[in-house]
Motif scaffolding. Structure first.
Motif, short mmCIF file in Angstrom:
data_model
loop_
_atom_site.label_atom_id
_atom_site.label_comp_id
_atom_site.label_asym_id
_atom_site.label_seq_id
_atom_site.Cartn_x
_atom_site.Cartn_y
_atom_site.Cartn_z
N HIS A 1 3.84 9.99 1.27
CA HIS A 1 4.69 9.39 0.23
C HIS A 1 5.77 8.51 0.86
O HIS A 1 6.30 8.84 1.91
N PRO A 2 6.13 7.41 0.21
CA PRO A 2 7.24 6.60 0.73
C PRO A 2 8.56 7.35 0.58
O PRO A 2 8.75 8.13 -0.36
N LEU A 3 9.45 7.12 1.51
CA LEU A 3 10.77 7.75 1.46
C LEU A 3 11.62 7.02 0.43
O LEU A 3 11.64 5.79 0.39
N ALA B 1 21.40 13.09 1.87
CA ALA B 1 20.29 13.75 1.18
C ALA B 1 20.12 15.16 1.72
O ALA B 1 20.28 15.41 2.92
N LEU B 2 19.77 16.07 0.82
CA LEU B 2 19.50 17.46 1.17
C LEU B 2 17.99 17.62 1.35
O LEU B 2 17.21 17.19 0.50
N VAL B 3 17.58 18.21 2.47
CA VAL B 3 16.17 18.45 2.75
C VAL B 3 15.89 19.95 2.58
O VAL B 3 16.65 20.79 3.07
N LEU B 4 14.78 20.26 1.88
CA LEU B 4 14.43 21.65 1.62
C LEU B 4 12.98 21.90 2.03
O LEU B 4 12.13 21.01 1.93
N PRO C 1 12.39 17.06 8.87
CA PRO C 1 11.06 16.78 9.42
C PRO C 1 11.04 15.52 10.28
O PRO C 1 11.71 14.54 9.96
N LYS C 2 10.23 15.56 11.34
CA LYS C 2 10.15 14.40 12.24
C LYS C 2 9.60 13.18 11.55
O LYS C 2 9.95 12.04 11.88
N HIS C 3 8.68 13.40 10.56
CA HIS C 3 8.08 12.22 9.91
C HIS C 3 9.11 11.44 9.10
O HIS C 3 8.94 10.25 8.84
N VAL C 4 10.22 12.11 8.69
CA VAL C 4 11.30 11.41 7.99
C VAL C 4 11.98 10.44 8.93
O VAL C 4 12.26 9.28 8.58
N ILE C 5 12.25 10.88 10.15
CA ILE C 5 12.89 10.01 11.15
C ILE C 5 11.99 8.82 11.46
O ILE C 5 12.45 7.69 11.59
N ARG C 6 10.68 9.09 11.56
CA ARG C 6 9.74 7.99 11.82
C ARG C 6 9.74 6.97 10.68
O ARG C 6 9.71 5.76 10.92
N LYS C 7 9.77 7.47 9.44
CA LYS C 7 9.77 6.56 8.29
C LYS C 7 11.04 5.70 8.24
O LYS C 7 11.01 4.57 7.75
#
Length: 702
Positions: A148-150, A159-162, A268-274
């Protein structure tokens, strides 16, 4: 090529970080009230946001473009970026440490940040109602599936990550994200309990009620993240429609590249990549991301934890003339030091001009002003009264661009002639020119300022207002306005302006002091400014020091000059005042063959710091002060007290480090002094506040 070795200069970005460190250390200074210390912590965090969004962003752009040109202190963009990131990281960790201590001190003063699991069931019921009525309707939960796109998060957004698990099996199913709405307070104030002021952080409230956001799932908060984006605006200077072009550029800025990420907990690492971030662009924080939000804890119902209120009065000379600004100025030049004397005098000057039937025209430059400014209302009232009104509005006032676009459109709609100045140069000069019919002739009145026409910040920025009807100065002001609106280079008689004459005039003045030193006469220079960066002028000061000129500078922020170095800058001292008010005035004094302070000194106030941009890429004004009383007020009072301050001052060492000054036998705080003595007796030139004059004691006893 520069005349001196790169070791003679201090890196601009590191010097700025040193300034912010001085601000941060005010948060640990026990002489400041507790809630003011919280405010200093918040200010230091807000300063860091701007630093990343502009200065670090600029270095990143240079590195990406493959730039290798070294700074004046000998560092490549890559070397600067590495050094700056490390120093900034250290500062953010220091903020975390200080916040831990301040939070404990707040609790001792019955200002508590609650943990949701320790709340009474009645408090939880209150929070549930608050969440459902005020928070839930504006939240948008997002499934953070790697495919999914960020969602877009603006600069400064959090933003809060859960972690989401299936209710039955507790198997990890996905990660969720909830962007914190910027319209809601970060700290929610709970009902007071037994005299205790209680807050709870918004992210903990969202986490507690996250089941309603992700129904059927078991959610566990794992981290908070906060984004800073590149906020530098690129403007096509040859655009046909400057206003529309700039409006589009500001809109584009909102989507600037993410260049810095603060993380509290884990994400999550994929958030940093996005987000397109490298490892060194992510900062892990142990206590709290978004430290600037702690200013929301500064409550007005605990006045004993704040600075005592200070209410500035209207200048006595204006009061003595029944509030008639024109009569006051016509008697002789008027100097007003804000915030110790009320900024209302500037507003009143414009309002009187708008209402006076004999006033035929008003011109004003506007760099920054407040929302719903009384100054803007006065300009509109003047148009409605049939006067010719011109406003030179600078669109490129960083972070006030959108406000100035709205201002320009509003003024144009009401009939004000709006000019955007010269495309290649920011209009940074602070000027008002009022033309009034008096009998058979026209008389002009001018205001020159060192600060913006911003009534709100004028309560916390120290600045100088100078009102005059001196024929030479008002004629020069008219020519400078014509330069900003019509491009023709002005022939000025006394006023100096950038980008044309301020630099050569300063060079002439410094060289004159060098000649006095060589001839065996007293040779002194006193300077006060926000930033001392320009390499040419720094090298000139080094030359002057070696020629025997004594130089004392009060530099609030960035200083790239290295003082007190044997054989280079032995005769240069640099101080910095950091405290209740933000030092903002620019004053330049040259002894002219006499020891300072002296009636014969050449004295100037200015809108310009000693930076290359102010000298070469902006419209600036530098105003000579020749009226004896005005001259004495600025030189013998303002400058002498600034140089004598020991309680809020820092001194730069030859190594480029900053050390707090010792209070000494005559401790003096410039801010306290001027609150007690806002202006000298105005009937005659005032005597200097000399060392040993008991000025410090007078402040403490008043």
């Amino acid at each position: 090529m520069h005349k001196y070795h790169h070791l003679a200069f201090i890196n601009r970005e590191l010097s700025w970080l040193d300034f912010n460190q001085r601000v941060l250390e005010e948060a640990e200074d026990l002489s400041n009230p507790l809630l003011e210390r919280v405010r200093f912590l918040s200010i230091s965090a807000g300063n860091m946001d701007e630093f990343y969004a502009v200065r670090v962003a600029g270095l990143i752009d240079q590195v990406h473009d493959g730039a290798t040109k070294k700074s004046v202190d000998g560092l490549t963009p890559t070397q600067q970026l590495e050094t700056v990131r490390y120093q900034a990281w250290c500062m953010q960790q220091e903020q975390q440490r200080i916040w831990h201590g301040l939070r404990a001190e707040l609790a001792k003063e019955n200002i508590v940040i609650e943990s949701i699991d320790k709340l009474h069931h009645l408090d939880k019921a209150w929070l549930k109602e608050y969440f459902e009525g005020q928070v839930y309707p504006v939240l948008t939960p997002v499934d953070l599936n790697p495919t999914h796109p960020l969602p877009f998060i603006p600069s400064g957004g959090q933003a809060l990550v859960l972690r989401l698990r299936e209710t039955d099996s507790h198997k990890h199913k996905a990660d969720g994200l909830v962007v914190m709405p910027p319209q809601l307070p970060r700290f929610i104030r709970l009902p007071d309990k037994q005299g205790v002021i209680r807050f709870i952080a918004l992210e903990y409230v969202i986490a507690h009620f996250s089941k309603s956001l992700f129904p059927g799932m078991h959610s566990v908060p794992t981290g908070m993240m906060r984004i800073v984006r590149n906020l530098d605006v690129e403007l096509e200077e040859d655009a046909e429609d400057l206003l529309n072009n700039f409006e589009n550029a500001v809109k584009e800025r909102r989507r600037g590249a993410c260049i810095h990420l603060e993380v509290e907990g884990t994400i999550p690492k994929h958030v940093i990549r996005k987000l397109g971030l490298e490892r060194d662009e992510v900062v892990l924080l142990p206590k709290m991301a978004g430290m600037g939000d702690v200013k929301q804890l500064i409550v007005s119902d605990r006045p004993e934890l704040l600075f005592p209120p200070f209410h500035a009065a209207m200048p006595q000379r204006v009061v003595d003339h029944g509030g008639d600004c024109f009569a006051t100025i016509k008697e002789k030049d008027l100097v007003v030091q804000h915030p110790y004397e009320s900024y209302d005098v500037v507003v009143h000057f414009l309002q009187q001009a708008a209402q006076d039937p004999d006033v035929i025209s008003i011109k004003q430059s506007i760099y920054r002003t407040s929302h719903d400014s009384p100054i803007v209302h006065a300009l509109i009232a003047a148009v409605e009264a049939g006067k010719s009104v011109t406003a030179v509005v600078e669109l490129r006032a960083r972070f006030d661009e959108e406000a100035n676009i709205r201002l320009a459109r509003a003024l144009e709609t009401r009939g004000v002639q709006v000019v955007y100045g010269l495309a290649a140069y920011k209009t940074h000069a602070k000027m008002i020119l009022v033309v009034r019919r008096e009998g058979e002739r026209l008389q002009s009145y001018a205001h020159f300022g060192t600060g913006n026409y911003h009534p709100s910040t004028a309560k916390i920025y120290t600045d100088i207002s100078f009102f005059t009807c001196n024929p030479v100065l008002v004629e020069d002001a008219a020519r400078l306005f014509n330069y900003t609106t019509g491009c023709a280079e002005p022939h000025l008689q006394a006023l100096c302006c950038s980008p044309l004459t301020i630099r050569p005039k300063l060079e002439e003045l410094v060289h004159a002091e060098m000649e006095h030193a060589r001839a065996g006469r007293p040779a002194q220079i006193w300077l006060k400014m926000n930033s001392l960066v320009d390499p040419q002028l720094i090298e000139l000061l080094y030359d002057a020091s070696q020629a025997g000129v004594s130089i004392k500078a009060v530099v609030r922020g960035i200083c790239c000059l290295r003082p007190g170095v044997k054989g280079l800058s032995d005769n240069i001292e640099v101080h910095s005042i950091v405290g209740r008010y933000l030092e903002h005035a620019r004053v330049f004094a040259f002894g002219n063959g006499q020891a300072l302070p002296s009636e014969s000194a050449k004295l100037y106030i200015s809108s310009a710091d000693w930076m290359k941009r102010n000298m070469d890429r902006r419209i600036e004004a530098m105003v000579p002060i020749t009226d004896p009383a005005a001259h004495a007020h600025i030189l013998n009072q303002i400058m002498v007290v600034n140089l004598r301050d020991t309680l809020r001052s820092w001194k730069m060492t030859p190594e480029g480090k900053w050390e707090r000054m010792a209070p000494g036998s005559e401790p003096l705080c410039a801010h306290d002094y001027f609150m007690a003595h806002p202006s000298p007796a105005y009937g005659a030139a005032s005597a200097p506040v000399a060392p040993g004059s008991r000025a410090g004691a007078a402040v403490q006893e008043s």
